[in-house]
Scaffold this motif. Structure first.
Motif, short mmCIF file in Angstrom:
data_model
loop_
_atom_site.label_atom_id
_atom_site.label_comp_id
_atom_site.label_asym_id
_atom_site.label_seq_id
_atom_site.Cartn_x
_atom_site.Cartn_y
_atom_site.Cartn_z
N UNK A 31 34.51 -62.98 -44.68
CA UNK A 31 34.28 -63.68 -45.70
C UNK A 31 33.21 -62.81 -46.48
N UNK A 32 32.35 -62.01 -46.18
CA UNK A 32 31.65 -61.09 -47.10
C UNK A 32 32.58 -60.08 -47.94
N UNK A 33 33.45 -59.65 -47.36
CA UNK A 33 34.36 -58.58 -48.02
C UNK A 33 35.12 -59.25 -49.21
N UNK A 34 35.58 -60.42 -48.80
CA UNK A 34 36.58 -61.19 -49.83
C UNK A 34 35.50 -61.46 -51.05
N UNK A 35 34.30 -62.08 -50.67
CA UNK A 35 33.45 -62.65 -51.67
C UNK A 35 33.05 -61.20 -52.64
N UNK A 36 32.85 -60.10 -51.97
CA UNK A 36 32.55 -59.19 -52.84
C UNK A 36 33.78 -58.54 -53.82
N UNK A 37 34.90 -58.72 -53.03
CA UNK A 37 36.48 -58.40 -53.86
C UNK A 37 36.46 -59.32 -55.13
N UNK A 38 35.84 -60.51 -55.18
CA UNK A 38 35.76 -61.36 -56.28
C UNK A 38 34.55 -60.99 -57.06
N UNK A 39 33.80 -60.18 -56.92
CA UNK A 39 32.54 -59.72 -57.60
C UNK A 39 31.48 -60.56 -57.38
N UNK A 40 31.51 -61.18 -56.32
CA UNK A 40 30.26 -62.24 -55.84
C UNK A 40 29.27 -61.45 -55.45
N UNK A 41 27.94 -61.64 -55.48
CA UNK A 41 26.71 -61.36 -54.72
C UNK A 41 26.84 -61.90 -53.42
N UNK A 42 26.38 -61.12 -52.50
CA UNK A 42 26.32 -61.77 -51.05
C UNK A 42 25.13 -61.63 -50.35
N UNK A 43 24.74 -62.73 -49.48
CA UNK A 43 23.81 -62.73 -48.36
C UNK A 43 24.49 -63.13 -47.14
N UNK A 44 24.21 -62.22 -46.29
CA UNK A 44 24.81 -62.30 -44.94
C UNK A 44 24.11 -62.39 -43.71
N UNK A 45 24.02 -63.35 -42.87
CA UNK A 45 23.11 -63.28 -41.70
C UNK A 45 23.25 -62.10 -40.85
N UNK A 46 22.15 -61.60 -40.19
CA UNK A 46 22.26 -60.61 -39.11
C UNK A 46 23.12 -60.89 -37.99
N UNK A 47 23.56 -60.12 -37.25
CA UNK A 47 24.09 -58.74 -37.86
C UNK A 47 24.93 -58.61 -38.86
N UNK A 48 24.97 -57.69 -39.70
CA UNK A 48 25.81 -57.86 -40.83
C UNK A 48 27.20 -57.77 -40.35
N UNK A 49 27.63 -57.32 -39.29
CA UNK A 49 29.13 -57.33 -38.84
C UNK A 49 29.27 -57.49 -37.27
N UNK A 50 30.40 -57.68 -36.74
CA UNK A 50 30.74 -57.78 -35.45
C UNK A 50 30.93 -56.38 -35.09
N UNK A 51 31.66 -55.59 -35.82
CA UNK A 51 32.23 -54.21 -35.38
C UNK A 51 31.52 -53.07 -36.45
#
Length: 476
Positions: free
Chosen positions: A127-147
């Motif tokens: 969800x975060x990566x595809x938002x960044x690809x659209x040029x959107x700023x992102x706030x993601x809960x911890x932990x940043x990722x699963x892997x």
């Protein structure tokens, strides 16, 4: 227009003119900032338009805090569970609601500036990566990722797409982590060589067998969307909304839940980056007399993990970090009185051991303390680091204001260049825990950071990057 045409064209009344002007003005106010003037443009309303993926639980409190900043509007809400999102939908009735974040991105990406992601761990990255690809700023809960691979991907993507990022470990905005940095830089405890971090988590079931499927999926929950990037499985009761944390397919155990809060201070104070090696021991599960359970799908009930970090510009040698969960704690420091509290009331803490002294703090780096405690009041260290207004509560406004300012204009407490290496360290620790399920409990995992692989126990490398199901592929 000719004079004759002008005479024949009915003129709007003052009421109609004011009405149409008001509508036009209202429409202008909700246009995303990037549409109005490109990156860095400050809209007349100075409002950041946010789409939230995950509107219940922590997502609910996140978006409420963004709104409290006074500089954000909650434009869209997205959640796979109508029950969990009910309060947010009631609080922000003008926000259009979706169940599938992919549909929301497809239809509405031109109408918002930033995305807040508060879902189970396994869906953070996609969800975060595809938002960044659209040029959107992102706030993601911890932990940043699963892997681990996902953390590296997002860290690099933030630079590539030039978006403002923040991980939701709000303690990184607290005064405590900055105060301890100043104490350390003033040489009050000497060179730190050993750190202990501990927690009473998990407070959810771990070390158990996978439950029996339940055919009664709640009508408000889209189970397939909830699974997202995880392997397809039948619905089980009580996994949603919280107990998913104890299962490897979805969560990252106690480390993922509390590590970003407790390990952040050592990263900042000592300038830590990527792990050199890691080893772990885990608590056993009793099944019946003289028999231990083996449940590889579930995180263990407790663990003690030892990580080695290479020398940094702020240390004289390698740093050894001990992580303890399940209620395990380090030995009480000799400088602490027998009746004095050690760590926080909630059972979490971080202890720094230096060549000249010690210091510790509780969750979110609260209650930073030199040992013996009497030194805390008399400590004299110059202030080097600006404080975040509001501390942990100001973590949200800091991101909102950073987004409004634009990429590279302000420093954030947990931007992905900081949160990425921290997340990777925690996931490396989990890699050692998972090694036990592969009969690698007595192995110290040696990490090649450049190649992103363990060099001496190949069996665990399959956990560095998952396979993603159709419809939820994550590709660099």
């Amino acid at each position: 227009m000719t004079e004759e045409q002008d005479k024949s064209t009915p003129k709007p009344s003052r009421r109609e003119f004011l009405k149409s002007s008001t509508i036009a003005a209202a429409s202008f106010m909700i246009v995303p900032r990037f549409v109005l003037g490109g990156k860095g443009f400050i809209a007349p309303s100075d409002k950041l338009l946010i789409a939230s993926v995950g509107a219940g639980g922590k997502g609910q409190s996140d978006i409420a805090n963004f709104y409290k900043s006074g500089k954000a509007e909650i434009a869209y809400l997205c959640d796979v569970d109508d029950r969990r999102s009910a309060k947010s939908r009631s609080a922000f009735p003008k926000a259009k609601y979706y169940k599938d974040w992919r549909e929301m991105y497809d239809k509405e990406s031109k109408h918002f500036d930033a995305v807040s992601i508060s879902t189970p761990d396994h869906n953070h990255a996609i969800i975060t990566y595809h938002a960044m690809q659209l040029g959107k700023h992102v706030y993601v809960q911890k932990p940043m990722t699963h892997d681990i691979w996902e953390a590296r991907l997002l860290t690099e993507a933030a630079k590539k797409y030039k978006v403002v990022t923040q991980m939701g470990n709000q303690g990184s905005s607290n005064d405590g982590t900055r105060l301890m940095s100043e104490w350390y830089d003033a040489d009050l405890i000497g060179d730190v060589h050993t750190v202990y971090c501990w927690t009473n988590r998990p407070v959810w079931p771990q070390g158990i067998a996978w439950p029996q499927p339940d055919p009664n999926i709640p009508k408000e929950l889209d189970w397939n969307l909830w699974l997202g990037t995880a392997p397809k499985k039948d619905y089980v009761d009580k996994l949603v909304p919280f107990n998913w944390r104890g299962w490897w397919d979805y969560g990252t155990g106690a480390l993922g839940d509390m590590g970003c809060h407790l390990v952040e201070a050592p990263f900042r104070v000592l300038g830590l980056q990527y792990v050199k090696d890691v080893q772990a021991s885990v608590g056993s599960v009793y099944v019946d007399e003289f028999k231990q359970g083996h449940f590889p799908e579930s995180c263990p009930p407790s663990s003690h993990i030892t990580l080695t970090f290479p020398k940094t510009d702020k240390t004289k040698g390698d740093v050894t970090m001990h992580w303890m969960d399940g209620g395990i704690q380090p030995e009480r420091p000799a400088e602490l009185g027998a009746s004095e509290k050690f760590g926080g009331e909630e059972g979490n803490g971080t202890l720094f051991i230096g060549t000249k002294g010690k210091m510790y703090a509780s969750t979110y780096s609260d209650a930073a303390t030199l040992l013996p405690k009497s030194l805390t009041q008399s400590a004299n260290a110059p202030q080097k680091w600006a404080r975040v207004p509001g501390g942990a509560n100001g973590h949200y406004a800091q991101w909102v204001e950073g987004c409004i300012a634009g990429y590279g204009k302000t420093e954030l407490s947990s931007s992905f260049d900081k949160a990425g290496p921290l997340t990777e360290a925690l996931l490396m620790a989990n890699l050692a825990v998972r090694g036990h399920d592969l009969q690698g409990g007595d192995v110290k995992l040696v990490w090649d950071n450049q190649a992103m692989k363990v060099t001496n126990f190949d069996a665990v490398n399959k956990y560095i990057q998952r396979d993603y199901p159709d419809g939820f592929k994550l590709k660099a």
